[in-house]
Design a protein around this motif. Structure first.
Motif, PDB file in Angstrom:
ATOM      1  N   GLN A  23       0.590   7.432   3.857  1.00 36.72           N
ATOM      2  CA  GLN A  23       1.510   6.463   3.276  1.00 36.72           C
ATOM      3  C   GLN A  23       0.886   5.081   3.311  1.00 36.72           C
ATOM      4  O   GLN A  23       0.054   4.776   4.153  1.00 36.72           O
ATOM      5  N   LYS A  24       1.308   4.261   2.367  1.00 40.34           N
ATOM      6  CA  LYS A  24       0.866   2.871   2.313  1.00 40.34           C
ATOM      7  C   LYS A  24       1.876   2.038   3.070  1.00 40.34           C
ATOM      8  O   LYS A  24       3.069   2.182   2.887  1.00 40.34           O
ATOM      9  N   SER A  25       1.388   1.165   3.938  1.00 44.91           N
ATOM     10  CA  SER A  25       2.308   0.299   4.675  1.00 44.91           C
ATOM     11  C   SER A  25       2.628  -0.941   3.851  1.00 44.91           C
ATOM     12  O   SER A  25       1.832  -1.374   3.016  1.00 44.91           O
ATOM     13  N   ALA A  26       3.801  -1.494   4.094  1.00 48.15           N
ATOM     14  CA  ALA A  26       4.238  -2.665   3.339  1.00 48.15           C
ATOM     15  C   ALA A  26       5.448  -3.297   4.007  1.00 48.15           C
ATOM     16  O   ALA A  26       6.103  -2.682   4.850  1.00 48.15           O
ATOM     17  N   ILE A  27       5.735  -4.516   3.590  1.00 49.04           N
ATOM     18  CA  ILE A  27       6.945  -5.223   3.999  1.00 49.04           C
ATOM     19  C   ILE A  27       7.899  -5.238   2.806  1.00 49.04           C
ATOM     20  O   ILE A  27       7.533  -5.711   1.732  1.00 49.04           O
ATOM     21  N   VAL A 119      -0.171 -11.073   4.522  1.00 51.32           N
ATOM     22  CA  VAL A 119      -0.606  -9.707   4.247  1.00 51.32           C
ATOM     23  C   VAL A 119      -1.285  -9.646   2.884  1.00 51.32           C
ATOM     24  O   VAL A 119      -1.302 -10.623   2.136  1.00 51.32           O
ATOM     25  N   GLU A 120      -1.835  -8.485   2.565  1.00 48.15           N
ATOM     26  CA  GLU A 120      -2.501  -8.310   1.275  1.00 48.15           C
ATOM     27  C   GLU A 120      -1.483  -8.388   0.138  1.00 48.15           C
ATOM     28  O   GLU A 120      -0.289  -8.163   0.345  1.00 48.15           O
ATOM     29  N   ALA A 121      -1.976  -8.677  -1.049  1.00 51.73           N
ATOM     30  CA  ALA A 121      -1.111  -8.952  -2.204  1.00 51.73           C
ATOM     31  C   ALA A 121      -0.079  -7.865  -2.475  1.00 51.73           C
ATOM     32  O   ALA A 121       1.057  -8.166  -2.814  1.00 51.73           O
ATOM     33  N   ASP A 122      -0.449  -6.599  -2.322  1.00 46.12           N
ATOM     34  CA  ASP A 122       0.487  -5.520  -2.649  1.00 46.12           C
ATOM     35  C   ASP A 122       1.302  -5.045  -1.445  1.00 46.12           C
ATOM     36  O   ASP A 122       2.001  -4.042  -1.524  1.00 46.12           O
ATOM     37  N   GLU A 123       1.223  -5.776  -0.338  1.00 44.70           N
ATOM     38  CA  GLU A 123       1.927  -5.355   0.872  1.00 44.70           C
ATOM     39  C   GLU A 123       3.228  -6.118   1.125  1.00 44.70           C
ATOM     40  O   GLU A 123       3.920  -5.844   2.089  1.00 44.70           O
ATOM     41  N   PHE A 124       3.559  -7.061   0.269  1.00 45.61           N
ATOM     42  CA  PHE A 124       4.797  -7.830   0.427  1.00 45.61           C
ATOM     43  C   PHE A 124       5.661  -7.621  -0.797  1.00 45.61           C
ATOM     44  O   PHE A 124       5.278  -7.988  -1.908  1.00 45.61           O
ATOM     45  N   ALA A 165      16.984 -19.191  -4.150  1.00 45.86           N
ATOM     46  CA  ALA A 165      16.807 -17.821  -4.637  1.00 45.86           C
ATOM     47  C   ALA A 165      15.350 -17.609  -5.048  1.00 45.86           C
ATOM     48  O   ALA A 165      14.687 -18.536  -5.518  1.00 45.86           O
ATOM     49  N   PRO A 166      14.846 -16.382  -4.874  1.00 49.41           N
ATOM     50  CA  PRO A 166      13.471 -16.092  -5.293  1.00 49.41           C
ATOM     51  C   PRO A 166      13.275 -16.355  -6.781  1.00 49.41           C
ATOM     52  O   PRO A 166      14.163 -16.070  -7.586  1.00 49.41           O
ATOM     53  N   GLU A 167      12.113 -16.894  -7.111  1.00 45.12           N
ATOM     54  CA  GLU A 167      11.814 -17.178  -8.521  1.00 45.12           C
ATOM     55  C   GLU A 167      11.210 -15.971  -9.220  1.00 45.12           C
ATOM     56  O   GLU A 167      11.453 -15.753 -10.398  1.00 45.12           O
ATOM     57  N   GLN A 168      10.407 -15.179  -8.501  1.00 43.48           N
ATOM     58  CA  GLN A 168       9.787 -13.993  -9.088  1.00 43.48           C
ATOM     59  C   GLN A 168       9.730 -12.858  -8.069  1.00 43.48           C
ATOM     60  O   GLN A 168       8.642 -12.426  -7.663  1.00 43.48           O
ATOM     61  N   PRO A 169      10.885 -12.375  -7.632  1.00 45.66           N
ATOM     62  CA  PRO A 169      10.871 -11.275  -6.658  1.00 45.66           C
ATOM     63  C   PRO A 169      10.356  -9.994  -7.310  1.00 45.66           C
ATOM     64  O   PRO A 169      10.442  -9.833  -8.531  1.00 45.66           O
ATOM     65  N   GLU A 170       9.831  -9.114  -6.498  1.00 46.21           N
ATOM     66  CA  GLU A 170       9.390  -7.824  -7.020  1.00 46.21           C
ATOM     67  C   GLU A 170      10.592  -6.991  -7.466  1.00 46.21           C
ATOM     68  O   GLU A 170      10.500  -6.241  -8.436  1.00 46.21           O
ATOM     69  N   ILE A 171      11.705  -7.139  -6.773  1.00 45.29           N
ATOM     70  CA  ILE A 171      12.914  -6.364  -7.101  1.00 45.29           C
ATOM     71  C   ILE A 171      14.151  -7.256  -6.962  1.00 45.29           C
ATOM     72  O   ILE A 171      14.245  -8.033  -6.012  1.00 45.29           O
ATOM     73  N   GLN A 186      17.491   2.628  -6.621  1.00 50.08           N
ATOM     74  CA  GLN A 186      16.600   1.671  -7.287  1.00 50.08           C
ATOM     75  C   GLN A 186      15.368   1.391  -6.428  1.00 50.08           C
ATOM     76  O   GLN A 186      14.245   1.315  -6.932  1.00 50.08           O
ATOM     77  N   LEU A 187      15.584   1.244  -5.125  1.00 53.15           N
ATOM     78  CA  LEU A 187      14.462   0.991  -4.217  1.00 53.15           C
ATOM     79  C   LEU A 187      13.537   2.203  -4.123  1.00 53.15           C
ATOM     80  O   LEU A 187      12.313   2.044  -4.116  1.00 53.15           O
ATOM     81  N   MET A 188      14.106   3.377  -4.044  1.00 49.40           N
ATOM     82  CA  MET A 188      13.275   4.596  -3.967  1.00 49.40           C
ATOM     83  C   MET A 188      12.472   4.779  -5.262  1.00 49.40           C
ATOM     84  O   MET A 188      11.312   5.174  -5.207  1.00 49.40           O
ATOM     85  N   THR A 189      13.084   4.481  -6.385  1.00 49.54           N
ATOM     86  CA  THR A 189      12.367   4.570  -7.665  1.00 49.54           C
ATOM     87  C   THR A 189      11.205   3.587  -7.685  1.00 49.54           C
ATOM     88  O   THR A 189      10.086   3.939  -8.077  1.00 49.54           O
ATOM     89  N   TYR A 190      11.454   2.359  -7.233  1.00 55.66           N
ATOM     90  CA  TYR A 190      10.387   1.368  -7.163  1.00 55.66           C
ATOM     91  C   TYR A 190       9.238   1.880  -6.287  1.00 55.66           C
ATOM     92  O   TYR A 190       8.061   1.790  -6.650  1.00 55.66           O
ATOM     93  N   LEU A 191       9.578   2.426  -5.130  1.00 53.84           N
ATOM     94  CA  LEU A 191       8.573   2.912  -4.190  1.00 53.84           C
ATOM     95  C   LEU A 191       7.751   4.046  -4.813  1.00 53.84           C
ATOM     96  O   LEU A 191       6.524   4.057  -4.709  1.00 53.84           O
ATOM     97  N   LYS A 192       8.424   4.962  -5.465  1.00 51.31           N
ATOM     98  CA  LYS A 192       7.713   6.104  -6.087  1.00 51.31           C
ATOM     99  C   LYS A 192       6.790   5.639  -7.212  1.00 51.31           C
ATOM    100  O   LYS A 192       5.702   6.158  -7.375  1.00 51.31           O
ATOM    101  N   GLU A 193       7.229   4.641  -7.965  1.00 49.54           N
ATOM    102  CA  GLU A 193       6.433   4.157  -9.101  1.00 49.54           C
ATOM    103  C   GLU A 193       5.203   3.390  -8.663  1.00 49.54           C
ATOM    104  O   GLU A 193       4.211   3.338  -9.377  1.00 49.54           O
ATOM    105  N   ARG A 194       5.266   2.805  -7.479  1.00 50.75           N
ATOM    106  CA  ARG A 194       4.096   2.042  -7.024  1.00 50.75           C
ATOM    107  C   ARG A 194       3.213   2.894  -6.135  1.00 50.75           C
ATOM    108  O   ARG A 194       2.117   2.581  -5.806  1.00 50.75           O
TER     109      ARG A 194
END
Length: 194
Positions: A23-27, A119-124, A165-171, A186-194
């Protein structure tokens, strides 16, 4: 900066941990107003991850203030330090190979950006748990909005303190429109797609 401290390299790397657990770790950084549903959503998502054999852990704002951050108040500087500490703890979870879910109001864009840069770009993954002040005040499971409106709680986000509020959140998860189950999907779909 403290002198005479040297970084000690670990014998196991983050990449090796990720490979072993497959698995890939992330925040997943849940941000939003008080009563927007951050903790409820983070915990429901955590259950879905657990049931999918994904190693994860929830760091909840109130729970952290019972221990690690029990010396901090709610003024702007204390809020910044609260998020700085949590960012460092979340980074350790990423290094351990886990998915960490943080449920904190974290009202300032700059503070969330500081954590992103740890953290790395894809970990947040910034998750904006969107709900209006009115909706949050109606939910208000802790009675905090009423206390804030009466002046009993100073520096209350959304009432007497700002929320950026976030200006460009991932979700963006709109808890006014969707049920918790739909939000988790929605979160699980996001996780599966990435």
């Amino acid at each position: 900066m403290v002198e005479n401290i040297v970084w000690h390299e670990a014998s196991v790397t983050k990449e090796q941990r990720q490979q072993k657990t497959n698995q890939k770790s992330a925040i997943f950084w849940f941000t939003g107003l008080s009563a927007s549903g951050k903790s409820t959503l983070a915990n429901a998502f955590n259950r879905a991850l657990f049931d999918s054999n994904i190693a994860s852990y929830v760091l909840d704002g109130d729970n952290i203030r019972h221990g690690l951050n029990n010396d901090l108040g709610f003024d702007e500087e204390s809020r910044k330090e609260n998020i700085r500490r949590i960012g460092e703890v979340a980074k350790l979870f990423v290094d351990s190979g886990q998915v960490v879910l943080t449920a904190f109001i974290s009202p300032y864009i700059a503070d969330r950006q500081t954590v992103r840069e740890l953290v790395e770009a894809d970990e947040f993954i910034e998750v904006y748990v969107k709900a209006s002040v009115d909706a949050c005040a109606k939910r208000d499971p802790k009675g905090l909005y009423e206390k804030a409106k009466r002046g009993e709680i100073p520096n209350f986000t959304g009432v007497s303190a700002p929320y950026e509020a976030p200006e460009q959140p991932e979700i963006i998860i709109d808890t006014e429109k969707y049920s918790i189950e739909e939000c988790v999907e929605q979160l699980m779909t996001y996780l599966k797609e990435r």
